[in-house]
Design an enzyme around this catalytic site. Structure first.
Site, PDB file in Angstrom:
ATOM      1  N   GLY A 158      12.209  -4.810  23.776  1.00 30.06           N
ATOM      2  CA  GLY A 158      13.033  -5.971  23.464  1.00 30.06           C
ATOM      3  C   GLY A 158      12.230  -7.208  23.125  1.00 30.06           C
ATOM      4  N   GLU A 169      11.565  -6.854  19.584  1.00 28.90           N
ATOM      5  CA  GLU A 169      12.819  -7.033  18.848  1.00 28.90           C
ATOM      6  C   GLU A 169      13.181  -8.507  18.708  1.00 28.90           C
ATOM      7  OE1 GLU A 169      15.480  -3.126  19.559  1.00 28.90           O
ATOM      8  OE2 GLU A 169      14.826  -4.138  21.397  1.00 28.90           O
ATOM      9  N   ALA A 223      13.033  -5.500  28.106  1.00 29.41           N
ATOM     10  CA  ALA A 223      14.107  -5.579  29.093  1.00 29.41           C
ATOM     11  C   ALA A 223      13.539  -5.521  30.508  1.00 29.41           C
ATOM     12  CB  ALA A 223      15.093  -4.435  28.880  1.00 29.41           C
ATOM     13  N   GLU A 232      10.871   2.522  23.582  1.00 29.61           N
ATOM     14  CA  GLU A 232      12.079   2.849  24.352  1.00 29.61           C
ATOM     15  C   GLU A 232      12.296   4.345  24.566  1.00 29.61           C
ATOM     16  OE1 GLU A 232      12.996  -1.328  22.821  1.00 29.61           O
ATOM     17  OE2 GLU A 232      11.877   0.441  22.147  1.00 29.61           O
TER      18      GLU A 232
END
Length: 266
Positions: free
Chosen positions: A117, A120, A72, A140
């Protein structure tokens, strides 16, 4: 090879006969950090690719030399009020679910950093090809949040609950060799060859029946987490969906006539 851009940061290239679509993350100045704008573009590209019946496989790549995606965009996140963060959440989720819900097989080509992310997005793919520079992880909790792009659900499905817990709770980064050993990535290739090898795998996948590929993916995904009896019912439903298709008739005919199939795709 055709190209189409979705926003500023996502590029889609068609390879060969167009059956292999490359979805390239293209925000090099930020090492592909996923901003709101980039998340919207990923979601839009996935919607378009999922609806395109000519696409048989999607390969997720990066244009950055040293990173697949660093996760992110924390600089953007730092500027958000609580209300703005709430409004941004569906936008962010749309990128990850967009990749996850593509109805065709997906292959990630990972080099350098694939963190948070970024990892992910790779986990949302069916197969992860990584080169020896790859560094993956879900860090995270080290910045006060949790994996929110599917990581807490996708990682244990790959490596088991205990291993996923250790990796998520420790927030540690895992280098390529160990990542392959643990099953965090599926195929390990020489440095700089991740994209080439992923596209080659995509070409091999894309040579097969589009009807069969979509049905096989549906059975694999829907069957995860079910008991064996229920899973076999999912498989039977997928088999029935393809057994009377034009692709099945063409595949059997081509086999018996010793020629390459010309898939009708229906």
């Amino acid at each position: 090879m055709g190209e189409e851009r979705f926003g500023e940061f996502v590029l889609v290239r068609r390879h060969g006969d167009g059956h292999v679509a490359e979805l390239a993350l293209d925000r090099p100045k930020a090492m592909n950090a996923v901003s709101s704008e980039m998340a919207r573009s990923i979601g839009a590209a996935c919607t378009a690719l999922g609806e395109d019946r000519d696409v048989r496989v999607v390969v997720l790549t990066s244009t950055h030399e040293r990173a697949f995606c660093v996760g992110a965009d924390l600089k953007e996140r730092n500027s958000f009020s609580d209300a703005e963060l709430v409004r941004q959440r569906p936008v962010a989720r749309g990128a990850y679910t967009g990749v996850l819900e593509l109805p065709v097989p997906t292959v990630a080509a990972v080099h350098g950093f694939a963190l948070g992310g970024g990892f992910e997005l790779a986990l949302a793919c069916d197969v992860i090809v990584a080169d020896r520079t790859a560094v993956v992880g879900l860090p995270e909790v080290s910045v006060g949040v949790i994996p929110g792009g599917g990581g807490t659900q996708l990682l244990p499905r790959r490596v088991g609950a205990g291993r996923a817990a250790e990796l998520i709770f420790s927030a540690r980064r895992v280098e390529a060799a160990e990542a392959r050993e643990l099953g965090l990535v599926d195929v390990l290739v020489d440095e700089g060859r991740d994209r080439e090898e992923a596209l080659a795998l995509g070409e091999r996948i894309g040579a097969n029946s589009p009807v069969g590929l979509r049905a096989a993916k549906r059975a694999l995904r829907l069957g995860q987490g079910l008991d064996l009896r229920a899973g076999l019912e999912v498989e039977d439903a997928a088999w029935r969906a393809v057994a009377f298709s034009g692709d099945r008739a063409e595949g059997v005919a081509a086999f018996n006539e010793k020629r390459k199939p010309q898939w009708p795709g229906e």
